[in-house]
Write a protein that holds these residues in place. Structure first.
Motif, short mmCIF file in Angstrom:
data_model
loop_
_atom_site.label_atom_id
_atom_site.label_comp_id
_atom_site.label_asym_id
_atom_site.label_seq_id
_atom_site.Cartn_x
_atom_site.Cartn_y
_atom_site.Cartn_z
N ALA A 20 0.84 -1.24 0.06
CA ALA A 20 -0.33 0.15 -0.12
C ALA A 20 1.10 0.77 -0.15
O ALA A 20 1.14 2.17 -0.71
N VAL A 21 1.82 0.96 0.55
CA VAL A 21 3.00 2.22 1.03
C VAL A 21 3.97 2.83 -0.24
O VAL A 21 3.30 3.59 -0.99
N MET A 22 4.20 1.50 -0.81
CA MET A 22 4.90 1.59 -1.83
C MET A 22 3.47 2.33 -3.47
O MET A 22 4.43 3.36 -3.84
N GLY A 23 2.54 1.72 -3.50
CA GLY A 23 1.82 2.17 -4.53
C GLY A 23 1.48 3.75 -4.01
O GLY A 23 1.65 4.67 -5.00
N VAL A 24 1.42 4.43 -2.86
CA VAL A 24 0.63 5.99 -2.69
C VAL A 24 2.12 6.45 -3.17
O VAL A 24 2.23 7.59 -4.19
N LEU A 25 3.49 5.63 -2.80
CA LEU A 25 4.94 6.82 -3.27
C LEU A 25 5.27 6.34 -4.76
O LEU A 25 5.59 7.68 -5.19
N ALA A 26 4.36 5.63 -5.53
CA ALA A 26 4.74 5.65 -6.62
C ALA A 26 3.61 6.74 -7.70
O ALA A 26 4.30 6.92 -8.69
N ASN A 27 2.40 6.23 -7.50
CA ASN A 27 1.50 7.40 -7.59
C ASN A 27 1.63 9.36 -7.61
O ASN A 27 1.72 10.07 -8.33
N GLY A 28 2.61 9.06 -6.34
CA GLY A 28 3.34 10.93 -5.87
C GLY A 28 4.41 11.12 -7.27
O GLY A 28 4.31 12.36 -7.93
N ILE A 29 5.32 10.12 -7.08
CA ILE A 29 6.31 10.55 -7.63
C ILE A 29 6.09 10.00 -9.17
O ILE A 29 6.22 11.37 -10.08
N GLY A 30 5.55 9.34 -9.79
CA GLY A 30 5.13 9.24 -11.26
C GLY A 30 3.93 10.49 -11.81
O GLY A 30 4.65 11.26 -12.42
N SER A 31 3.13 10.91 -10.86
CA SER A 31 2.06 12.52 -11.21
C SER A 31 3.15 13.37 -11.57
O SER A 31 3.16 14.47 -11.84
N GLY A 32 3.89 13.60 -9.94
CA GLY A 32 4.83 14.81 -9.93
C GLY A 32 5.91 14.42 -11.15
O GLY A 32 6.61 15.90 -11.78
N LEU A 33 6.64 13.43 -11.56
CA LEU A 33 7.70 13.99 -12.54
C LEU A 33 7.44 13.46 -13.86
O LEU A 33 7.75 14.40 -14.98
N PHE A 34 6.00 12.57 -14.85
CA PHE A 34 5.17 12.96 -15.71
C PHE A 34 3.97 13.50 -15.93
O PHE A 34 3.42 12.95 -16.85
#
Length: 59
Positions: A20-34
């Protein structure tokens, strides 16, 4: 046998929590970068909707 179930439950909670934590982090980083121009899309729409609303006064 109780130790087995305790270990199983702890590992299961750890794996589910980590996923769950990795999903939230990946979503945040992905939307911030891409995210490009649309990364603030929902924030901006919410701000437009709330424009002119009265502030809630707290005591």
């Amino acid at each position: 046998m109780a130790d087995y179930f305790t270990d199983f439950a702890l590992v299961a909670l750890f794996v589910i929590g980590l996923t769950a934590v990795m999903g939230v982090l990946a979503n945040g980083i992905g939307s911030g970068l891409f995210g490009g121009k649309t990364k603030d899309k929902y924030f901006l729409q919410s701000a437009k909707t709330q424009k002119g609303w009265n502030a809630v006064k707290r005591k």
